[in-house]
Design an enzyme around this catalytic site. Structure first.
Site, mmCIF file in Angstrom:
data_model
loop_
_atom_site.group_PDB
_atom_site.id
_atom_site.type_symbol
_atom_site.label_atom_id
_atom_site.label_comp_id
_atom_site.label_asym_id
_atom_site.label_seq_id
_atom_site.Cartn_x
_atom_site.Cartn_y
_atom_site.Cartn_z
ATOM 1 N N CYS A 65 -4.506 -0.673 -17.155
ATOM 2 C CA CYS A 65 -4.225 -0.326 -16.223
ATOM 3 C C CYS A 65 -3.840 1.125 -15.668
ATOM 4 O O CYS A 65 -3.419 1.612 -16.501
ATOM 5 C CB CYS A 65 -2.788 -1.102 -15.792
ATOM 6 S SG CYS A 65 -3.107 -3.096 -15.090
ATOM 7 N N SER A 116 -4.772 4.617 -3.750
ATOM 8 C CA SER A 116 -5.715 4.262 -4.829
ATOM 9 C C SER A 116 -6.733 4.908 -4.965
ATOM 10 O O SER A 116 -7.292 5.739 -4.031
ATOM 11 C CB SER A 116 -6.030 2.742 -4.622
ATOM 12 O OG SER A 116 -6.929 2.277 -5.496
#
Length: 574
Positions: free
Chosen positions: A129, A477
């Protein structure tokens, strides 16, 4: 490797395995099935972020077993442990995203504490992640024991109506759905097929960007960032990583020998060249901080400014990480950058060789258009740009990969949280030419510096991605595309200029020249500053409160401790 290579009297694990007074400690190891020989070998922490939170993490436990086998075969004793992750794709678009960047610090801290508490001699770290990659690398540099990083691997692309898709297509599908461009049935079909395997999000988003960084910086084995998570070759890299860390112990090579100023510059080059995540401009300064190296947002941006953009990867381009792997992986990116003179060739890597030596046998493939040679780049300057000006005296960052127009002037539309902005976007209560401001989302002000993918993807899904700009003291992001500027500093919570913007104020964004200006008279801004009062967040206890008390500016990596510059003793030297 000869087991006699290792002198236990000089390794941290001597504190828990050697001498008569450590008999109680050894009894615990016998309880876990270790032999006397294994107890007196070097102890290697094998840290993973395995969990069932997201597909990024679910393959890590399997890969860790291969790492352990490699350690065992080279006369080391592996000790596996896990740490947390917060998965951005699931935390996105709600209050859970406040936990994301905070988790980077918790990951680094938890690895440090586990290693310190049990006196492990070396570390192999596996991560998938977004925040777990820099968190793991930060811990390695902080501890400064021999270390090897290994990426868990990318997800495979999904297929929707004959086209390859990623999770970003689902986020943008929400915007299309809200504007009537996508049916309920199509959105449901898309969500069911977008993520077909284990692995991290498939474009050049934060995880794949930081995976490329791991190779460019020399902290991972060459080629290890490439293979998708489901591929069995990942286990071969695991075994090789376990063997490599044992060689590093024998040779006395530590992370701070590898993570130098030049290595960090190489890492910044690969971010720009691949159109990588803007989050790298937060993570590279944080990793540098652990080594006591001054390397902030402006240092990163300076490198971005002179690096060609050569990899045609999503979100700005056509291809996903699996496609990059199939044409040769990050090594071919590094090879053409090296040949073009954009990399420092003599930086040491975990192979014990220089990056130039590691790339010596790599050949750049001609019959592909995923990566362009530096002699024929997609753009002559990097896919990520640093900005500075009256709206962001401490800097800001924007990803320009795939963008045509790099200058935008518009009127401010201000929101004091992401939720307020998303509600307005979802209801299409904004206009072409607006500069949407989302503030009080910085490291302190959020707290936690949230990403804004839900909002930016909705704008793109509504067909307005090139018609508005978005500015925040939070983050974006790595999957974000369009004129989206993040990391604005100083943040609103400390009274930065972004706190003083009012609806209708003219704003200029010039990514060609690295400028972001609030075009309001200085005297007027002084008047507004005198009237401004700090805001209280709803987080007055717990982990988020604690983070807000210690976190520093985004420009310096949003770090929470003084770093190696203030270090009196290093763990590796105990």
């Amino acid at each position: 490797m000869d087991a006699k290579t290792f002198d236990k009297s000089k390794l941290p694990s001597r504190h828990v395995t050697e001498g008569a007074n450590r008999a109680p400690h050894r009894s615990y190891y016998y309880a876990m099935g270790l032999t006397e020989e294994q107890i007196h070998q070097p102890f290697v922490g094998v840290a993973t972020c395995w969990n069932e939170a997201a597909p990024c993490n679910i393959a890590l436990q399997r890969q860790a077993q291969s790492v352990k086998q490699g350690v065992l075969e080279e006369h080391g004793t592996p000790r596996e442990f896990c740490t947390i992750t917060v998965t951005d794709g699931i935390a996105m678009g709600h209050q859970g995203m406040k936990s994301s960047l905070v988790s980077r610090e918790v990951i680094a801290d938890s690895i440090e504490l586990t290693m310190r508490g049990h006196c492990y001699d070396a570390l192999v770290g596996l991560a998938g992640c977004d925040k777990s990659l820099p968190g793991m690398m930060m811990a390695m540099v902080r501890l400064n024991v021999p270390s090897v990083f290994m990426y868990g691997g990318t997800i495979l692309p999904g297929k929707f109506k004959g086209k390859e898709v990623t999770v970003v297509d689902v986020f943008e599908g929400v915007g299309k759905h809200s504007s009537g461009q996508m049916s309920d049935e199509d959105l449901h079909e898309l969500e069911c097929v977008a993520c077909p395997s284990a692995g991290s999000c498939g474009g050049q988003f934060t995880a794949n960007t930081m995976a490329c960084v791991s190779e460019a910086m020399g902290i991972a084995l060459p080629g290890s960032a490439g293979a998708p998570a489901p591929y069995e070759t990942r286990d071969q890299y695991g075994d090789a990583s376990g063997r490599a860390v044992m060689r590093l112990i024998a040779d006395g090579i530590r992370p701070r020998d590898i993570v130098t100023r030049e290595a960090l510059e190489n890492a910044a080059v690969v971010v720009a060249a691949t159109g990588g995540s803007t989050n790298a401009a937060l993570h590279l300064p944080a990793i540098a901080h652990e080594a006591g190296i001054a390397f902030d947002l402006f240092d990163v941006a300076e490198i971005f400014k002179k690096t060609p953009y050569i990899a045609d990867l999503k979100p700005g381009g056509k291809y996903v990480a699996k496609d990059l792997f199939e044409v040769g992986g990050v090594q071919i990116v590094l090879k053409t950058l090296l040949e073009g003179g954009y990399l420092h060739p003599n930086c040491l890597t975990v192979t014990g060789k220089t990056i130039a030596q590691d790339l010596e046998d790599v050949r750049f493939p001609d019959n592909q258009d995923v990566v362009y040679p530096v002699t024929n780049p997609i753009r002559p300057t990097g896919g990520v740009v640093g900005l500075k000006g009256t709206l962001a005296p401490d800097g800001a960052i924007v990803k320009v990969a795939g963008m045509q127009n790099l200058v935008f002037r518009g009127k401010a539309r201000c929101f004091d949280s992401e939720e307020e902005a998303f509600a307005a976007v979802d209801a299409r209560q904004y206009e072409e030419g607006d500069v949407i401001i989302i503030r009080y989302e910085g490291p302190k002000g959020g707290p936690g510096m949230r990403e804004m993918l839900s909002t930016t993807a909705a704008i793109y899904g509504q067909g307005m991605g090139d018609k508005v700009a978005l500015i925040t003291d939070g983050r974006f992001s790595g999957a974000t595309r369009g004129f989206c500027i993040g990391h604005v500093g100083p943040e609103a919570a400390v009274g930065g200029p972004i706190a003083l913007v009012k609806d209708g104020d003219p704003i200029l964004i010039d990514a060609e020249n690295g400028v972001i200006n609030l075009e309001v008279d200085a005297a007027e801004l002084e008047r507004r500053k005198a009237e401004w009062t700090p805001r209280e967040t709803d987080y007055q206890s717990g982990a988020l409160w604690k983070y807000a008390q210690t976190v520093g500016a985004a420009r310096e990596g949003a770090v929470t401790h003084p770093g190696a510059e203030a270090e009196v003793s290093c763990y590796a030297d105990i």
